[in-house]
Design a protein around this motif. Sequence first.
Motif, PDB file in Angstrom:
ATOM      1  N   VAL A  30       0.529   3.029  -9.256  1.00  0.00           N
ATOM      2  CA  VAL A  30      -0.288   3.046  -8.262  1.00  0.00           C
ATOM      3  C   VAL A  30      -1.845   3.036  -8.503  1.00  0.00           C
ATOM      4  O   VAL A  30      -2.157   3.737  -9.471  1.00  0.00           O
ATOM      5  CB  VAL A  30      -0.160   4.538  -7.703  1.00  0.00           C
ATOM      6  CG1 VAL A  30      -0.919   4.922  -6.490  1.00  0.00           C
ATOM      7  CG2 VAL A  30       1.446   4.900  -7.314  1.00  0.00           C
ATOM      8  N   ALA A  81       1.831   9.044  -2.322  1.00  0.00           N
ATOM      9  CA  ALA A  81       1.435   9.080  -3.599  1.00  0.00           C
ATOM     10  C   ALA A  81       1.376  10.403  -4.286  1.00  0.00           C
ATOM     11  O   ALA A  81       1.859  10.614  -5.433  1.00  0.00           O
ATOM     12  CB  ALA A  81       0.015   8.562  -3.842  1.00  0.00           C
ATOM     13  N   THR A 125       0.809  -1.246  -0.121  1.00  0.00           N
ATOM     14  CA  THR A 125       0.043  -0.042   0.176  1.00  0.00           C
ATOM     15  C   THR A 125       1.075   1.386   0.095  1.00  0.00           C
ATOM     16  O   THR A 125       2.067   1.206   0.428  1.00  0.00           O
ATOM     17  CB  THR A 125      -0.913   0.007   1.170  1.00  0.00           C
ATOM     18  OG1 THR A 125      -0.134  -0.077   2.546  1.00  0.00           O
ATOM     19  CG2 THR A 125      -1.814  -1.226   1.160  1.00  0.00           C
ATOM     20  N   TYR A 184      -5.548   2.894  -7.347  1.00  0.00           N
ATOM     21  CA  TYR A 184      -6.603   3.350  -6.493  1.00  0.00           C
ATOM     22  C   TYR A 184      -8.136   3.064  -7.018  1.00  0.00           C
ATOM     23  O   TYR A 184      -8.457   3.064  -8.273  1.00  0.00           O
ATOM     24  CB  TYR A 184      -6.494   4.861  -6.149  1.00  0.00           C
ATOM     25  CG  TYR A 184      -6.773   5.725  -7.142  1.00  0.00           C
ATOM     26  CD1 TYR A 184      -7.930   6.427  -7.227  1.00  0.00           C
ATOM     27  CD2 TYR A 184      -5.830   5.968  -8.283  1.00  0.00           C
ATOM     28  CE1 TYR A 184      -8.121   7.189  -8.529  1.00  0.00           C
ATOM     29  CE2 TYR A 184      -5.812   6.931  -9.230  1.00  0.00           C
ATOM     30  CZ  TYR A 184      -7.197   7.553  -9.158  1.00  0.00           C
ATOM     31  OH  TYR A 184      -7.647   8.690 -10.377  1.00  0.00           O
ATOM     32  N   MET A 205      -3.426   2.336  -3.176  1.00  0.00           N
ATOM     33  CA  MET A 205      -3.859   3.533  -2.457  1.00  0.00           C
ATOM     34  C   MET A 205      -5.214   3.310  -1.771  1.00  0.00           C
ATOM     35  O   MET A 205      -6.114   3.663  -2.480  1.00  0.00           O
ATOM     36  CB  MET A 205      -3.616   4.723  -3.237  1.00  0.00           C
ATOM     37  CG  MET A 205      -3.791   5.957  -2.234  1.00  0.00           C
ATOM     38  SD  MET A 205      -3.721   7.702  -3.099  1.00  0.00           S
ATOM     39  CE  MET A 205      -5.476   7.793  -3.852  1.00  0.00           C
TER      40      MET A 205
END
Length: 142
Positions: free
Chosen positions: A96, A47, A41, A98, A125
């Motif tokens: 990343v 981020a 994570t 999300y 994330m």
Amino acid sequence: MKKALGQILVTLTLIASSTSCLAGGGSEMAPAHRYEHQLNTISMMEAQTLVGKEGVYFFDVNTLELWAEGFIPGAVYFNVKDWKKLLPAKKDAVMVFYCANRLCNASEIAAHAVMKLGYTGVRQMPDGIYGWRLANRPTEKP
């Protein structure tokens, strides 16, 4: 009343201590899926330091409606059939993933699927786009 609460607690304890968890999701109960990779994570703060950096990819795994409301700058809409074509050539690229928020698991599923293909720089994330917006971080719209 105390007896009923006691029975509920005993039942919950037995369920929690069992070695196999069951999951439904609208179909028959079955053992919950266990992933072979540990999810890595990333916090929103970390981020944000990666937004706009060369070689870093952000993938939005939300619905098209949520995507249209705004996404992390530079993020690519990932919720498509041919998502494998969106992945970078370099297997160690930082990516990343999300989705909406901590209750949404679409980005976890996507991150695990990408790791299964051999990618090593995969991050997820948990706070998602809702957390991003609540923290007044910048967004873009299509």
